[in-house]
Design a protein around this motif. Structure first.
Motif, PDB file in Angstrom:
ATOM      1  N   HIS A   6       6.031   1.253  -2.192  1.00  0.00           N
ATOM      2  CA  HIS A   6       4.725   0.652  -2.418  1.00  0.00           C
ATOM      3  C   HIS A   6       3.904   1.611  -3.250  1.00  0.00           C
ATOM      4  O   HIS A   6       4.203   2.805  -3.354  1.00  0.00           O
ATOM      5  CB  HIS A   6       3.986   0.397  -1.088  1.00  0.00           C
ATOM      6  CG  HIS A   6       4.578  -0.731  -0.287  1.00  0.00           C
ATOM      7  ND1 HIS A   6       4.227  -2.032  -0.483  1.00  0.00           N
ATOM      8  CD2 HIS A   6       5.495  -0.718   0.703  1.00  0.00           C
ATOM      9  CE1 HIS A   6       4.884  -2.801   0.364  1.00  0.00           C
ATOM     10  NE2 HIS A   6       5.664  -2.017   1.095  1.00  0.00           N
ATOM     11  N   ARG A  28      -2.581  -4.088   7.869  1.00  0.00           N
ATOM     12  CA  ARG A  28      -1.463  -3.883   6.941  1.00  0.00           C
ATOM     13  C   ARG A  28      -0.165  -3.632   7.701  1.00  0.00           C
ATOM     14  O   ARG A  28       0.891  -4.180   7.365  1.00  0.00           O
ATOM     15  CB  ARG A  28      -1.762  -2.714   6.000  1.00  0.00           C
ATOM     16  CG  ARG A  28      -2.847  -3.005   4.975  1.00  0.00           C
ATOM     17  CD  ARG A  28      -3.101  -1.800   4.093  1.00  0.00           C
ATOM     18  NE  ARG A  28      -1.905  -1.393   3.351  1.00  0.00           N
ATOM     19  CZ  ARG A  28      -1.921  -0.482   2.379  1.00  0.00           C
ATOM     20  NH1 ARG A  28      -3.073   0.096   2.032  1.00  0.00           N
ATOM     21  NH2 ARG A  28      -0.815  -0.168   1.746  1.00  0.00           N
ATOM     22  N   LEU A  29      -0.249  -2.806   8.730  1.00  0.00           N
ATOM     23  CA  LEU A  29       0.943  -2.512   9.510  1.00  0.00           C
ATOM     24  C   LEU A  29       1.440  -3.752  10.248  1.00  0.00           C
ATOM     25  O   LEU A  29       2.650  -3.988  10.349  1.00  0.00           O
ATOM     26  CB  LEU A  29       0.663  -1.376  10.498  1.00  0.00           C
ATOM     27  CG  LEU A  29       0.446   0.006   9.883  1.00  0.00           C
ATOM     28  CD1 LEU A  29      -0.007   0.999  10.946  1.00  0.00           C
ATOM     29  CD2 LEU A  29       1.725   0.514   9.212  1.00  0.00           C
ATOM     30  N   ALA A  32       3.182  -6.056   7.849  1.00  0.00           N
ATOM     31  CA  ALA A  32       4.507  -5.497   7.512  1.00  0.00           C
ATOM     32  C   ALA A  32       5.497  -5.693   8.652  1.00  0.00           C
ATOM     33  O   ALA A  32       6.675  -5.993   8.430  1.00  0.00           O
ATOM     34  CB  ALA A  32       4.379  -4.022   7.164  1.00  0.00           C
ATOM     35  N   GLN A  39      10.115  -2.801   6.279  1.00  0.00           N
ATOM     36  CA  GLN A  39       8.808  -2.966   5.648  1.00  0.00           C
ATOM     37  C   GLN A  39       7.733  -2.209   6.426  1.00  0.00           C
ATOM     38  O   GLN A  39       6.826  -1.616   5.842  1.00  0.00           O
ATOM     39  CB  GLN A  39       8.457  -4.452   5.578  1.00  0.00           C
ATOM     40  CG  GLN A  39       7.289  -4.791   4.687  1.00  0.00           C
ATOM     41  CD  GLN A  39       7.669  -4.812   3.219  1.00  0.00           C
ATOM     42  OE1 GLN A  39       8.852  -4.860   2.899  1.00  0.00           O
ATOM     43  NE2 GLN A  39       6.690  -4.743   2.337  1.00  0.00           N
ATOM     44  N   SER A  42       8.058   1.485   5.724  1.00  0.00           N
ATOM     45  CA  SER A  42       7.605   1.724   4.359  1.00  0.00           C
ATOM     46  C   SER A  42       6.076   1.719   4.271  1.00  0.00           C
ATOM     47  O   SER A  42       5.474   2.553   3.588  1.00  0.00           O
ATOM     48  CB  SER A  42       8.190   0.658   3.430  1.00  0.00           C
ATOM     49  OG  SER A  42       7.745   0.847   2.112  1.00  0.00           O
ATOM     50  N   GLU A  43       5.438   0.776   4.965  1.00  0.00           N
ATOM     51  CA  GLU A  43       3.981   0.711   4.954  1.00  0.00           C
ATOM     52  C   GLU A  43       3.377   1.951   5.594  1.00  0.00           C
ATOM     53  O   GLU A  43       2.348   2.478   5.142  1.00  0.00           O
ATOM     54  CB  GLU A  43       3.511  -0.547   5.689  1.00  0.00           C
ATOM     55  CG  GLU A  43       2.094  -0.964   5.374  1.00  0.00           C
ATOM     56  CD  GLU A  43       1.925  -1.392   3.929  1.00  0.00           C
ATOM     57  OE1 GLU A  43       1.102  -0.761   3.231  1.00  0.00           O
ATOM     58  OE2 GLU A  43       2.606  -2.338   3.490  1.00  0.00           O
ATOM     59  N   THR A 116       2.281   2.342  14.358  1.00  0.00           N
ATOM     60  CA  THR A 116       3.613   1.991  13.861  1.00  0.00           C
ATOM     61  C   THR A 116       4.636   2.030  14.983  1.00  0.00           C
ATOM     62  O   THR A 116       5.486   1.126  15.110  1.00  0.00           O
ATOM     63  CB  THR A 116       4.034   2.956  12.736  1.00  0.00           C
ATOM     64  OG1 THR A 116       3.047   2.934  11.702  1.00  0.00           O
ATOM     65  CG2 THR A 116       5.377   2.555  12.153  1.00  0.00           C
TER      66      THR A 116
END
Length: 499
Positions: A6, A28-29, A32, A39, A42-43, A116
């Motif tokens: 990203h 955003r998390l 994803a 994903q 990665s985020e 996360t």
């Protein structure tokens, strides 16, 4: 391992986090996480302006962004003290490792790591809910494969182009836990990947792994099975690659090979069991001709039954490996003994039979017309009246060669006289200590101590039936005049006096 890249956005976060920025980060998390675990990781890497790795203790890096951070992330998870600048959180049976930019606030990095990891846990719980159904399906497919329904299996896994199978049979103190760990590490999919498909399930109390592939496997499943075996104290037998239609044969061979596994060698391939080293040293002409004559009354099924019986060491163990009842196996073995005209309980017959079953066939390319012509005399000299060679004795030119004697001396030549005598006597009594101790006129404890010393000095597992057959052949090839229980030096009745 999956990676996604990203670009850093304006709401990636920084030292001056506000409530709105934190909510945007969490959003955003969350978005994803709804896509995939890769994903999500990665985020997280984007939000910490660095690297993020989900490291599994067995599989290594599950997801990594960037890909080059995988090795560093796995090492950091295994040795956290050596990586003080990494932030770690447990997540779904693995470890989330973040390597943030040095300019970011610790509070922001900690929030990204915690969020996360929590989302990975949620994904893991959802996967666990589905896993039970998937595991039951895998167990059903394994049973179908072993029953010979290969077309049904390949149609289900959408892998009709896969032609071969490599099969593992594992046992240990905690198979269910090892099953869960191996499942997470392999991440099996019925669609397969990379031209292979792994089926993992518990069948009759064992952990069974079948890898379907083209001709040969890439070693990935073997590495994971090896790690799980070490971590959870499992012993495994490995058979294959074999054509899918021979999956039942691979199943039996893997069980037989597992009887040779030890904590020092937890995974034993089936082709490593049963005098393979000696078989390569024998002259192919006389050896192959004798073996073909000895085994001439037997069908391939007969030979496989005998090989499994010789590898496992007993009829009940062979029955378990073959999926038959012990009574059925004993009945079939009695019929084979009549066909061969030999006592299958005799250690010499067993050793010679194992050697015959290991002989190269014509398809192996080990014999040619010259060898065949040169072996005719030896073959004729070893035949019975009905034309079949004997199992009780080997014809000349097979085990009495310089190469075979060198092998035998290398295997048992270092044993002291009393250990040689004790080991040979114990082998003649089918590895039973009490009758061997009676013939030797020593206490059972004394004989047990001597056998332990033999195992240590030879570096061999005496519980392995195939190893015992090898040792018997080596002792026979290096026999001396004094190798007799009556020649055991004594003092004071039953007390052994060392020379």
């Amino acid at each position: 391992m999956s990676t996604t890249t990203h670009t850093t956005g304006p709401d990636a976060g920084g030292p001056g986090d506000s409530r709105a920025v934190r909510e945007a980060m969490a959003d955003r998390l969350l978005r994803a996480a709804t896509r995939s675990g890769a994903q999500l990781v990665s985020e997280a890497a984007v939000l910490v302006q660095g690297a993020a790795v989900l490291a599994d203790p067995i599989a290594g890096a599950v997801y990594s962004t960037p890909a080059t951070a995988a090795a560093d992330g796995v090492h950091a998870a295994a040795h956290p003290r050596e990586h003080p600048h990494h932030v770690q959180r447990p997540a779904a049976g693995a470890v989330l490792v973040l390597h943030p930019a040095p300019t970011l606030a610790a509070e922001h990095v900690g929030l990204v790591a915690t969020t996360t990891a929590a989302l990975l846990e949620v994904r893991g719980q959802r996967a666990a809910e589905l896993r039970a159904e998937q595991m039951r399906l895998h167990s059903t497919l394994l049973r179908l494969l072993l029953a010979g329904h290969t077309t049904s299996v390949t149609n289900t896994v959408r892998a009709g182009e896969l032609t071969h199978v490599t099969l593992y049979r594992l046992t240990g103190p905690d198979v269910p836990t090892a099953h869960q760990v191996l499942w997470r590490a392999v991440r099996p999919s019925l669609a397969g990947h990379g031209g292979a498909c792994a089926l993992i399930g518990e069948v009759d109390g064992e952990l069974l792994v079948a890898e379907l592939h083209h001709g040969s496997d890439d070693g990935r499943v073997l590495r994971l099975v090896s790690r799980v075996s070490e971590r959870h104290n499992l012993l495994a037998g490995l058979a294959g690659p074999l054509p899918l239609a021979e999956a039942p044969t691979a199943h039996a061979d893997a069980a037989a090979a597992r009887h040779s596994a030890t904590p020092a060698h937890r995974i034993v391939p089936a082709d490593a069991v049963g005098t393979p080293q000696l078989a390569r040293l024998l002259p192919p002409g006389p050896y192959t001709a004798w073996a073909r004559s000895v085994l001439s009354p037997l069908t391939p099924d007969h030979r496989h039954l005998l090989l499994v019986r010789l590898r496992t060491g007993s009829a009940p163990r062979a029955a378990a490996a073959l999926g038959l009842s012990p009574g059925t196996v004993r009945t079939r073995l009695r019929g084979l003994a009549a066909l061969l005209g030999a006592d299958l309980g005799d250690i010499t017959v067993q050793a010679h039979l194992l050697l015959a079953l290991r002989a190269p066939t014509r398809g192996d390319g080990h014999e040619d017309s010259n060898c065949q012509a040169g072996s005719n005399g030896q073959e004729e000299s070893s035949r019975k009246e009905d034309g079949q060679a004997r199992l009780e004795t080997l014809p000349g030119g097979i085990l009495d060669t310089d190469a075979a004697r060198t092998w035998a001396v290398g295997l048992v030549g270092g044993l002291e006289p009393h250990l040689r005598i004790a080991l040979a006597c114990w082998l003649r009594h089918h590895a039973r200590t009490a009758p061997a101790a009676t013939e030797l006129h020593v206490h059972r404890t004394t004989l047990t101590i001597w056998l332990t010393r033999c195992a240590e000095r030879l570096g061999q597992n005496l519980a392995d039936a195939a190893v015992r057959a090898e040792l018997h052949l080596a002792l026979e090839a290096t026999a001396k005049d004094g190798d007799d229980p009556r020649s055991l030096p004594r003092r004071g009745g039953r007390t052994y006096r060392r020379l």
